[in-house]
Design a protein around this motif. Structure first.
Motif, PDB file in Angstrom:
ATOM      1  N   ASN A  36       0.823  -1.208   0.000  1.00 26.16           N
ATOM      2  CA  ASN A  36       0.000   0.000   0.000  1.00 26.16           C
ATOM      3  C   ASN A  36       0.857   1.257   0.000  1.00 26.16           C
ATOM      4  O   ASN A  36       1.928   1.287   0.601  1.00 26.16           O
ATOM      5  CB  ASN A  36      -0.917   0.023   1.224  1.00 26.16           C
ATOM      6  CG  ASN A  36      -1.915  -1.113   1.212  1.00 26.16           C
ATOM      7  OD1 ASN A  36      -1.628  -2.201   1.713  1.00 26.16           O
ATOM      8  ND2 ASN A  36      -3.067  -0.881   0.638  1.00 26.16           N
ATOM      9  N   LEU A  37       0.344   2.287  -0.664  1.00 24.47           N
ATOM     10  CA  LEU A  37       0.991   3.593  -0.706  1.00 24.47           C
ATOM     11  C   LEU A  37      -0.056   4.645  -0.348  1.00 24.47           C
ATOM     12  O   LEU A  37      -1.105   4.717  -0.992  1.00 24.47           O
ATOM     13  CB  LEU A  37       1.535   3.889  -2.111  1.00 24.47           C
ATOM     14  CG  LEU A  37       2.598   2.936  -2.659  1.00 24.47           C
ATOM     15  CD1 LEU A  37       2.840   3.227  -4.138  1.00 24.47           C
ATOM     16  CD2 LEU A  37       3.905   3.061  -1.875  1.00 24.47           C
ATOM     17  N   ASP A  38       0.229   5.438   0.662  1.00 21.75           N
ATOM     18  CA  ASP A  38      -0.727   6.464   1.084  1.00 21.75           C
ATOM     19  C   ASP A  38       0.040   7.672   1.606  1.00 21.75           C
ATOM     20  O   ASP A  38       0.581   7.653   2.702  1.00 21.75           O
ATOM     21  CB  ASP A  38      -1.649   5.907   2.173  1.00 21.75           C
ATOM     22  CG  ASP A  38      -2.838   6.805   2.450  1.00 21.75           C
ATOM     23  OD1 ASP A  38      -2.634   8.041   2.528  1.00 21.75           O
ATOM     24  OD2 ASP A  38      -3.957   6.300   2.586  1.00 21.75           O
ATOM     25  N   ASP A  39       0.104   8.720   0.781  1.00 26.94           N
ATOM     26  CA  ASP A  39       0.916   9.868   1.173  1.00 26.94           C
ATOM     27  C   ASP A  39       0.242  10.740   2.220  1.00 26.94           C
ATOM     28  O   ASP A  39       0.897  11.600   2.814  1.00 26.94           O
ATOM     29  CB  ASP A  39       1.306  10.701  -0.054  1.00 26.94           C
ATOM     30  CG  ASP A  39       0.124  11.358  -0.744  1.00 26.94           C
ATOM     31  OD1 ASP A  39      -0.951  10.743  -0.804  1.00 26.94           O
ATOM     32  OD2 ASP A  39       0.269  12.495  -1.231  1.00 26.94           O
ATOM     33  N   TRP A  40      -1.050  10.535   2.488  1.00 26.35           N
ATOM     34  CA  TRP A  40      -1.691  11.265   3.579  1.00 26.35           C
ATOM     35  C   TRP A  40      -1.378  10.594   4.913  1.00 26.35           C
ATOM     36  O   TRP A  40      -1.006  11.255   5.879  1.00 26.35           O
ATOM     37  CB  TRP A  40      -3.200  11.339   3.382  1.00 26.35           C
ATOM     38  CG  TRP A  40      -3.873  12.079   4.508  1.00 26.35           C
ATOM     39  CD1 TRP A  40      -3.810  13.419   4.768  1.00 26.35           C
ATOM     40  CD2 TRP A  40      -4.673  11.500   5.556  1.00 26.35           C
ATOM     41  NE1 TRP A  40      -4.522  13.728   5.905  1.00 26.35           N
ATOM     42  CE2 TRP A  40      -5.069  12.564   6.411  1.00 26.35           C
ATOM     43  CE3 TRP A  40      -5.091  10.211   5.848  1.00 26.35           C
ATOM     44  CZ2 TRP A  40      -5.864  12.358   7.539  1.00 26.35           C
ATOM     45  CZ3 TRP A  40      -5.884  10.005   6.961  1.00 26.35           C
ATOM     46  CH2 TRP A  40      -6.262  11.078   7.806  1.00 26.35           C
ATOM     47  N   MET A  41      -1.466   9.267   4.966  1.00 25.45           N
ATOM     48  CA  MET A  41      -1.201   8.551   6.213  1.00 25.45           C
ATOM     49  C   MET A  41       0.293   8.443   6.515  1.00 25.45           C
ATOM     50  O   MET A  41       0.709   8.503   7.675  1.00 25.45           O
ATOM     51  CB  MET A  41      -1.823   7.152   6.163  1.00 25.45           C
ATOM     52  CG  MET A  41      -3.338   7.148   6.088  1.00 25.45           C
ATOM     53  SD  MET A  41      -4.027   5.479   6.046  1.00 25.45           S
ATOM     54  CE  MET A  41      -3.721   4.941   7.713  1.00 25.45           C
ATOM     55  N   CYS A  42       1.111   8.242   5.469  1.00 28.22           N
ATOM     56  CA  CYS A  42       2.534   7.984   5.669  1.00 28.22           C
ATOM     57  C   CYS A  42       3.418   9.183   5.339  1.00 28.22           C
ATOM     58  O   CYS A  42       4.626   9.143   5.631  1.00 28.22           O
ATOM     59  CB  CYS A  42       2.975   6.800   4.811  1.00 28.22           C
ATOM     60  SG  CYS A  42       2.144   5.255   5.203  1.00 28.22           S
ATOM     61  N   GLY A  43       2.855  10.207   4.736  1.00 32.75           N
ATOM     62  CA  GLY A  43       3.654  11.353   4.338  1.00 32.75           C
ATOM     63  C   GLY A  43       4.473  11.062   3.091  1.00 32.75           C
ATOM     64  O   GLY A  43       4.595   9.916   2.640  1.00 32.75           O
ATOM     65  N   ALA A  44       5.044  12.121   2.515  1.00 34.43           N
ATOM     66  CA  ALA A  44       5.826  11.966   1.289  1.00 34.43           C
ATOM     67  C   ALA A  44       7.047  11.074   1.506  1.00 34.43           C
ATOM     68  O   ALA A  44       7.332  10.176   0.708  1.00 34.43           O
ATOM     69  CB  ALA A  44       6.255  13.334   0.775  1.00 34.43           C
ATOM     70  N   ALA A  45       7.772  11.296   2.594  1.00 35.23           N
ATOM     71  CA  ALA A  45       8.989  10.534   2.837  1.00 35.23           C
ATOM     72  C   ALA A  45       8.686   9.059   3.060  1.00 35.23           C
ATOM     73  O   ALA A  45       9.346   8.179   2.494  1.00 35.23           O
ATOM     74  CB  ALA A  45       9.727  11.110   4.046  1.00 35.23           C
ATOM     75  N   GLY A  46       7.685   8.770   3.885  1.00 39.42           N
ATOM     76  CA  GLY A  46       7.340   7.379   4.150  1.00 39.42           C
ATOM     77  C   GLY A  46       6.854   6.664   2.906  1.00 39.42           C
ATOM     78  O   GLY A  46       7.192   5.497   2.668  1.00 39.42           O
ATOM     79  N   THR A  47       6.078   7.350   2.082  1.00 35.22           N
ATOM     80  CA  THR A  47       5.565   6.750   0.855  1.00 35.22           C
ATOM     81  C   THR A  47       6.693   6.438  -0.112  1.00 35.22           C
ATOM     82  O   THR A  47       6.736   5.356  -0.710  1.00 35.22           O
ATOM     83  CB  THR A  47       4.544   7.696   0.192  1.00 35.22           C
ATOM     84  OG1 THR A  47       3.473   7.942   1.112  1.00 35.22           O
ATOM     85  CG2 THR A  47       3.982   7.098  -1.083  1.00 35.22           C
ATOM     86  N   ARG A  48       7.632   7.368  -0.238  1.00 37.93           N
ATOM     87  CA  ARG A  48       8.776   7.119  -1.125  1.00 37.93           C
ATOM     88  C   ARG A  48       9.630   5.967  -0.629  1.00 37.93           C
ATOM     89  O   ARG A  48      10.146   5.173  -1.424  1.00 37.93           O
ATOM     90  CB  ARG A  48       9.628   8.387  -1.246  1.00 37.93           C
ATOM     91  CG  ARG A  48       9.010   9.458  -2.149  1.00 37.93           C
ATOM     92  CD  ARG A  48       9.993  10.605  -2.339  1.00 37.93           C
ATOM     93  NE  ARG A  48       9.420  11.635  -3.191  1.00 37.93           N
ATOM     94  CZ  ARG A  48       9.472  12.925  -2.933  1.00 37.93           C
ATOM     95  NH1 ARG A  48      10.042  13.348  -1.810  1.00 37.93           N
ATOM     96  NH2 ARG A  48       8.947  13.799  -3.751  1.00 37.93           N
ATOM     97  N   ARG A  49       9.795   5.856   0.679  1.00 38.57           N
ATOM     98  CA  ARG A  49      10.600   4.750   1.221  1.00 38.57           C
ATOM     99  C   ARG A  49       9.960   3.409   0.887  1.00 38.57           C
ATOM    100  O   ARG A  49      10.643   2.459   0.493  1.00 38.57           O
ATOM    101  CB  ARG A  49      10.760   4.898   2.729  1.00 38.57           C
ATOM    102  CG  ARG A  49      11.812   5.916   3.157  1.00 38.57           C
ATOM    103  CD  ARG A  49      12.176   5.759   4.627  1.00 38.57           C
ATOM    104  NE  ARG A  49      11.038   6.079   5.502  1.00 38.57           N
ATOM    105  CZ  ARG A  49      10.803   7.287   5.993  1.00 38.57           C
ATOM    106  NH1 ARG A  49      11.603   8.300   5.686  1.00 38.57           N
ATOM    107  NH2 ARG A  49       9.777   7.497   6.789  1.00 38.57           N
ATOM    108  N   ILE A  50       8.643   3.305   1.068  1.00 42.95           N
ATOM    109  CA  ILE A  50       7.945   2.051   0.760  1.00 42.95           C
ATOM    110  C   ILE A  50       8.082   1.725  -0.722  1.00 42.95           C
ATOM    111  O   ILE A  50       8.394   0.590  -1.110  1.00 42.95           O
ATOM    112  CB  ILE A  50       6.461   2.149   1.155  1.00 42.95           C
ATOM    113  CG1 ILE A  50       6.321   2.288   2.668  1.00 42.95           C
ATOM    114  CG2 ILE A  50       5.677   0.935   0.649  1.00 42.95           C
ATOM    115  CD1 ILE A  50       4.927   2.688   3.120  1.00 42.95           C
ATOM    116  N   PHE A  51       7.854   2.733  -1.558  1.00 45.56           N
ATOM    117  CA  PHE A  51       7.924   2.510  -3.003  1.00 45.56           C
ATOM    118  C   PHE A  51       9.329   2.085  -3.428  1.00 45.56           C
ATOM    119  O   PHE A  51       9.505   1.095  -4.156  1.00 45.56           O
ATOM    120  CB  PHE A  51       7.516   3.782  -3.740  1.00 45.56           C
ATOM    121  CG  PHE A  51       7.542   3.638  -5.242  1.00 45.56           C
ATOM    122  CD1 PHE A  51       6.492   3.016  -5.900  1.00 45.56           C
ATOM    123  CD2 PHE A  51       8.612   4.117  -5.979  1.00 45.56           C
ATOM    124  CE1 PHE A  51       6.519   2.864  -7.286  1.00 45.56           C
ATOM    125  CE2 PHE A  51       8.650   3.979  -7.354  1.00 45.56           C
ATOM    126  CZ  PHE A  51       7.593   3.353  -8.012  1.00 45.56           C
TER     127      PHE A  51
END
Length: 252
Positions: free
Chosen positions: A67-82
């Motif tokens: 899952n990718l969610d830039d509202w829940m995880c923020g930009a940095a967290g989303t990029r790390r997951i991706f």
């Protein structure tokens, strides 16, 4: 099926819809399955906190989806997951959520498929439900293409054509009205391919005894209407990792 593509740098796209129920999930799953059947390493992602679609993605690709969610995880967290899970993939396919621009709030793009497209540098493949439409289909697509001018689109797929004559009309309309937009295919209406659902949405992959057969049927549906070789070749390489993207904004 053998790998049909020459060695290429990793590529990716985000499959988004004009609305929920337009066929976005069917197109995303069919694309994942078709590419995986060719021997490509396909990494799937799902926009938002949805837990059902990733199970179907995993069956389609043979690898876990994330899952990718830039509202829940923020930009940095989303990029790390991706970045972590896209590593080693030949093709990345991200399935959007709801309509392309639907997210956290009426005036906030966070949480939307459009926001993910910009954040990750992935072009959008727009799925438009064109049932009972002719020239209006071009108006619908035009509105999505121009709503946020900075958004990158790799093209459009029209879904729910009622007949071959309807499909031919749609191709003519799109070519005349939006000549600079690549129409990758016009998909015929196939009620038999609808994913089974219940009150919370699609049934889970583990509860669908026909899941693999349905995924292969979806892949065949796309293969018959779309030039997937050309689509893949037209995608830009994945952008290099931009790191964490800085500090995340404070949660609201």
């Amino acid at each position: 099926m053998q790998h049909d593509f020459p060695s290429i740098p990793p590529r990716g796209l985000l499959v988004a819809g004009t609305r929920s129920g337009c066929g976005k999930t069917s197109v995303a799953l069919g694309l994942m399955r078709a590419l995986a059947r060719r021997g490509l390493r396909v990494q799937a992602f799902k926009a938002g906190p949805d837990f059902i679609d990733p199970g179907h993605h995993a069956l389609a690709t043979g690898a876990p989806s994330h899952n990718l969610d830039d509202w829940m995880c923020g930009a940095a967290g989303t990029r790390r997951i991706f970045t972590r899970y896209a590593a080693g993939a030949d093709v990345v396919v991200v399935e959007g959520v709801m309509g392309l621009f639907d997210g956290y709030a009426a005036t906030d793009a966070a949480g939307s498929a459009a926001s993910l497209s910009r954040l990750l540098g992935l072009p959008v493949l727009l799925v438009a439900d064109v049932a009972s439409m002719a020239r209006s289909a071009a108006a619908l697509v035009s509105g999505y293409l121009s709503f946020e001018p900075d958004l990158d689109f790799c093209g459009v797929v029209c879904n729910n054509a009622g007949s071959e004559s309807h499909a031919a009309l749609l191709r003519e309309v799109m070519a005349a009205s939006l000549p600079g937009t690549r129409l990758w295919g016009v998909l015929p209406r196939r009620a038999d391919l609808a994913m089974p659902s219940r009150h919370l949405g699609l049934i889970t992959a583990g509860d669908d005894a026909q899941a693999i057969a349905r995924l292969d049927a979806l892949a065949d549906w796309l293969e018959a209407a779309m030039d997937l070789d050309a689509l893949l070749a037209a995608l830009p390489p994945l952008p290099p990792s931009r790191g964490s993207g800085g500090e995340d904004p404070p949660r609201r």
